[in-house]
Design a protein around this motif. Structure first.
Motif, PDB file in Angstrom:
ATOM      1  N   ARG A 117       0.807  -1.219   0.000  1.00 34.23           N
ATOM      2  CA  ARG A 117       0.000   0.000   0.000  1.00 34.23           C
ATOM      3  C   ARG A 117       0.843   1.273   0.000  1.00 34.23           C
ATOM      4  O   ARG A 117       0.293   2.375  -0.011  1.00 34.23           O
ATOM      5  CB  ARG A 117      -0.929   0.000   1.216  1.00 34.23           C
ATOM      6  CG  ARG A 117      -1.999  -1.091   1.139  1.00 34.23           C
ATOM      7  CD  ARG A 117      -2.891  -1.127   2.352  1.00 34.23           C
ATOM      8  NE  ARG A 117      -3.918  -2.155   2.239  1.00 34.23           N
ATOM      9  CZ  ARG A 117      -4.822  -2.417   3.168  1.00 34.23           C
ATOM     10  NH1 ARG A 117      -4.829  -1.710   4.292  1.00 34.23           N
ATOM     11  NH2 ARG A 117      -5.731  -3.365   2.978  1.00 34.23           N
ATOM     12  N   CYS A 118       2.149   1.114   0.009  1.00 32.41           N
ATOM     13  CA  CYS A 118       3.037   2.290   0.029  1.00 32.41           C
ATOM     14  C   CYS A 118       3.326   2.826  -1.365  1.00 32.41           C
ATOM     15  O   CYS A 118       3.998   3.859  -1.500  1.00 32.41           O
ATOM     16  CB  CYS A 118       4.357   1.931   0.723  1.00 32.41           C
ATOM     17  SG  CYS A 118       4.183   1.656   2.500  1.00 32.41           S
ATOM     18  N   GLY A 119       2.883   2.110  -2.394  1.00 31.84           N
ATOM     19  CA  GLY A 119       3.087   2.591  -3.754  1.00 31.84           C
ATOM     20  C   GLY A 119       4.508   2.475  -4.250  1.00 31.84           C
ATOM     21  O   GLY A 119       4.925   3.242  -5.122  1.00 31.84           O
ATOM     22  N   LEU A 120       5.269   1.520  -3.711  1.00 32.14           N
ATOM     23  CA  LEU A 120       6.653   1.343  -4.150  1.00 32.14           C
ATOM     24  C   LEU A 120       6.705   0.689  -5.523  1.00 32.14           C
ATOM     25  O   LEU A 120       5.798  -0.048  -5.918  1.00 32.14           O
ATOM     26  CB  LEU A 120       7.414   0.474  -3.142  1.00 32.14           C
ATOM     27  CG  LEU A 120       7.480   0.998  -1.701  1.00 32.14           C
ATOM     28  CD1 LEU A 120       8.185  -0.022  -0.815  1.00 32.14           C
ATOM     29  CD2 LEU A 120       8.174   2.342  -1.632  1.00 32.14           C
ATOM     30  N   ALA A 121       7.774   0.940  -6.223  1.00 31.82           N
ATOM     31  CA  ALA A 121       7.986   0.286  -7.511  1.00 31.82           C
ATOM     32  C   ALA A 121       8.180  -1.216  -7.295  1.00 31.82           C
ATOM     33  O   ALA A 121       8.708  -1.637  -6.255  1.00 31.82           O
ATOM     34  CB  ALA A 121       9.211   0.879  -8.205  1.00 31.82           C
ATOM     35  N   PRO A 122       7.776  -2.041  -8.254  1.00 31.82           N
ATOM     36  CA  PRO A 122       7.925  -3.491  -8.095  1.00 31.82           C
ATOM     37  C   PRO A 122       9.353  -3.934  -7.805  1.00 31.82           C
ATOM     38  O   PRO A 122       9.561  -4.972  -7.163  1.00 31.82           O
ATOM     39  CB  PRO A 122       7.431  -4.043  -9.439  1.00 31.82           C
ATOM     40  CG  PRO A 122       6.514  -2.994  -9.959  1.00 31.82           C
ATOM     41  CD  PRO A 122       7.095  -1.684  -9.516  1.00 31.82           C
ATOM     42  N   ASP A 123      10.354  -3.175  -8.314  1.00 33.36           N
ATOM     43  CA  ASP A 123      11.744  -3.559  -8.097  1.00 33.36           C
ATOM     44  C   ASP A 123      12.381  -2.837  -6.915  1.00 33.36           C
ATOM     45  O   ASP A 123      13.598  -2.913  -6.727  1.00 33.36           O
ATOM     46  CB  ASP A 123      12.567  -3.322  -9.360  1.00 33.36           C
ATOM     47  CG  ASP A 123      12.553  -1.856  -9.802  1.00 33.36           C
ATOM     48  OD1 ASP A 123      11.751  -1.068  -9.242  1.00 33.36           O
ATOM     49  OD2 ASP A 123      13.336  -1.505 -10.707  1.00 33.36           O
ATOM     50  N   ASP A 124      11.576  -2.121  -6.135  1.00 37.95           N
ATOM     51  CA  ASP A 124      12.111  -1.472  -4.938  1.00 37.95           C
ATOM     52  C   ASP A 124      12.660  -2.552  -4.002  1.00 37.95           C
ATOM     53  O   ASP A 124      12.032  -3.602  -3.806  1.00 37.95           O
ATOM     54  CB  ASP A 124      11.013  -0.679  -4.239  1.00 37.95           C
ATOM     55  CG  ASP A 124      11.519   0.058  -3.023  1.00 37.95           C
ATOM     56  OD1 ASP A 124      11.621  -0.580  -1.944  1.00 37.95           O
ATOM     57  OD2 ASP A 124      11.839   1.252  -3.136  1.00 37.95           O
ATOM     58  N   PRO A 125      13.838  -2.339  -3.376  1.00 35.89           N
ATOM     59  CA  PRO A 125      14.444  -3.370  -2.525  1.00 35.89           C
ATOM     60  C   PRO A 125      13.549  -3.822  -1.379  1.00 35.89           C
ATOM     61  O   PRO A 125      13.544  -5.007  -1.025  1.00 35.89           O
ATOM     62  CB  PRO A 125      15.713  -2.685  -2.003  1.00 35.89           C
ATOM     63  CG  PRO A 125      16.039  -1.656  -3.024  1.00 35.89           C
ATOM     64  CD  PRO A 125      14.723  -1.176  -3.555  1.00 35.89           C
ATOM     65  N   VAL A 126      12.805  -2.898  -0.798  1.00 38.36           N
ATOM     66  CA  VAL A 126      11.908  -3.277   0.300  1.00 38.36           C
ATOM     67  C   VAL A 126      10.785  -4.159  -0.226  1.00 38.36           C
ATOM     68  O   VAL A 126      10.472  -5.209   0.356  1.00 38.36           O
ATOM     69  CB  VAL A 126      11.338  -2.020   0.997  1.00 38.36           C
ATOM     70  CG1 VAL A 126      10.285  -2.431   2.031  1.00 38.36           C
ATOM     71  CG2 VAL A 126      12.448  -1.223   1.656  1.00 38.36           C
TER      72      VAL A 126
END
Length: 213
Positions: A117-126
């Motif tokens: 739900r944070c809207g991170l990119a799919p390849d974001d490390p988290v």
């Protein structure tokens, strides 16, 4: 009589189901999530500082935390049912999978939901690290259920009652595709065929079609 304070669409389905499996008489007090926040209503917060569900009341004792409640009910009403004793060859497996539900499966589902739900990119490390962990947890369950009909072994136990919520109702809040896990899906069909599970869901969450696929 045992009283269950049940929040709809929550882990408290475990307690209703356990009582149905054991044939334990109970009074069911039902609560509905806030339509906006999806959190507990004020009535539950008045009973417990965290607004926790499930809660049970028996003989003047008020107890929260679903795992603690399951252990309490098994100790008081189980008479050895739905659990393995110390001398059972799968005793350690039973303990592991009983605690795996709240120790690994549910936390990683929760983390995945929050991060998603944070809207991170799919390849974001988290995002990637959380997904990798979820994949590992589901793969471990899949492997176990490929080898056994139930999590603790060949018999249905409270370890299954602890785990099914995360694989079913939790997916209302955070969709997870289980198609890559055929043994988990077959397991959920076995669970769905249990009359006690059907009765518990009909009583506790009549508006919900159990997510068994």
């Amino acid at each position: 009589m045992l009283k269950i304070h049940h929040l709809g669409h929550s882990q408290s389905e475990r307690i209703v189901w356990l009582c149905e499996e054991l044939g334990v008489p109970y009074e069911l007090e039902k609560y509905t999530r806030d339509a906006v926040t999806r959190l507990s209503p004020p009535e539950l917060k008045a009973l417990h500082p965290l607004g926790a569900a499930p809660l049970i009341e028996v003989d003047g004792v008020l107890l929260a935390e679903s795992a603690a409640i399951v252990e309490f009910i098994l100790a008081r009403y189980g008479h050895g049912r739905l659990q393995y004793g110390l001398n059972h060859p799968e005793f350690a497996s039973y303990l592991y999978w009983f605690h795996f539900a709240n120790g690994n499966l549910q936390p990683v589902m929760g983390r995945s939901m929050i991060v998603g739900r944070c809207g991170l990119a799919p390849d974001d490390p988290v995002q990637t690290s959380v997904q990798v962990r979820l994949d590992k947890v589901l793969a471990l369950i899949e492997e176990r259920l490929t080898q056994n009909d139930y999590l603790a072994g060949s018999e249905f136990t409270a370890a299954d009652i602890m785990s099914v919520f995360s694989l079913t109702t939790m997916r209302l809040f955070h969709p997870v595709d289980l198609k890559p896990y055929p043994s988990i899906l077959a397991y959920l069909q076995r669970i769905g065929g249990r009359s006690a599970y059907q009765q518990a869901m009909a009583k506790g969450d009549p508006d919900l079609t159990p997510m068994l696929a």
